[in-house]
Design a protein around this motif. Structure first.
Motif, PDB file in Angstrom:
ATOM      1  N   LYS A 136     -24.978   7.934 -21.814  1.00  0.00           N
ATOM      2  CA  LYS A 136     -25.287   8.094 -19.968  1.00  0.00           C
ATOM      3  C   LYS A 136     -25.637   8.555 -18.846  1.00  0.00           C
ATOM      4  N   LYS A 137     -25.962   7.672 -18.410  1.00  0.00           N
ATOM      5  CA  LYS A 137     -26.531   8.654 -16.873  1.00  0.00           C
ATOM      6  C   LYS A 137     -26.341  10.086 -16.669  1.00  0.00           C
ATOM      7  N   THR A 164     -25.321  12.927 -14.644  1.00  0.00           N
ATOM      8  CA  THR A 164     -24.811  13.144 -13.167  1.00  0.00           C
ATOM      9  C   THR A 164     -25.585  14.575 -11.924  1.00  0.00           C
ATOM     10  N   THR A 221     -28.664  16.851 -13.735  1.00  0.00           N
ATOM     11  CA  THR A 221     -29.678  17.008 -13.440  1.00  0.00           C
ATOM     12  C   THR A 221     -30.397  18.203 -12.805  1.00  0.00           C
ATOM     13  N   ILE A 276     -28.187  12.964 -22.576  1.00  0.00           N
ATOM     14  CA  ILE A 276     -28.657  12.122 -21.793  1.00  0.00           C
ATOM     15  C   ILE A 276     -29.948  11.467 -22.168  1.00  0.00           C
ATOM     16  N   GLU A 285     -32.566   7.912 -20.370  1.00  0.00           N
ATOM     17  CA  GLU A 285     -31.924   7.238 -18.803  1.00  0.00           C
ATOM     18  C   GLU A 285     -32.602   6.249 -19.936  1.00  0.00           C
TER      19      GLU A 285
END
Length: 184
Positions: free
Chosen positions: A136-137, A139, A143, A182, A184
């Motif tokens: 998932k992207k 948060t 980040t 994670i 992208e």
């Protein structure tokens, strides 16, 4: 990377193996010449591949598969390992073999004695059916944590240590243990 190398079994060559491929990839085995190591390797799989012969059978617990792959983080110029999954509970009709695809024509490809040529690990047959994997992207907090980790890693590297030591010393950006991997 070291951890990847330790989660299975690595097979190494007892003798030197040298092969040369003429650049033709078709069902004939005649296009890969075995220069050294006949018996340890053969060209019968054709299509510019060689098969390392283990001269034995693989057996695991009945509810497991074996994943065969090239040794992690090890490379041979001019050849690439192939991957295979073996169900050892029924694969009993031939001795275990492991294939490499020759990728550079008209060059002697060398696998010196002591070279790892196969890595295998086993896993439960129902692993895929019982495992969820989410990407998932990130948060904003994740980040920021990644940026802080990158900064700490850069600082650590400048101090003379390198990433494996960072990993061994367990320096991190203090993410929550339940945070996913994670991408992208």
């Amino acid at each position: 990377m070291t951890n990847a190398n330790l989660n299975g079994w690595e097979f190494v060559l007892k003798d030197d193996v040298e092969v040369r491929w003429d650049g033709v990839s078709d069902p004939s085995p005649d296009h890969v010449e075995i220069l050294k190591g006949l018996g340890a390797v053969d060209n019968k799989t054709a299509n510019a591949t060689i098969s390392f012969n283990l001269h034995g059978f693989l057996e695991t617990d009945p509810n497991h598969y074996c994943f065969l792959m090239g040794p992690p983080n090890y490379f041979v110029d001019g050849a690439k390992p192939m991957a295979a999954i073996i169900r050892s509970d029924w694969y009993k009709h031939t001795s275990l073999q492991y294939c490499w695809k020759i990728t550079t024509p008209n060059k002697v490809i060398k696998f010196p004695a002591g070279t790892p040529f196969l890595f295998l690990f086993n896993y439960p047959k129902n692993l895929l059916e019982t495992t969820d994997f989410f990407i998932k992207k990130a948060t904003p907090d994740q980040t920021q944590a990644m940026a802080e980790y990158g900064s700490r890693r850069d600082s650590f590297d400048r101090s003379g240590f390198k990433f494996p030591n960072l990993y061994r010393k367990q320096l991190d950006s203090k993410p929550s243990p339940k945070d996913p991997i994670i991408y992208e």
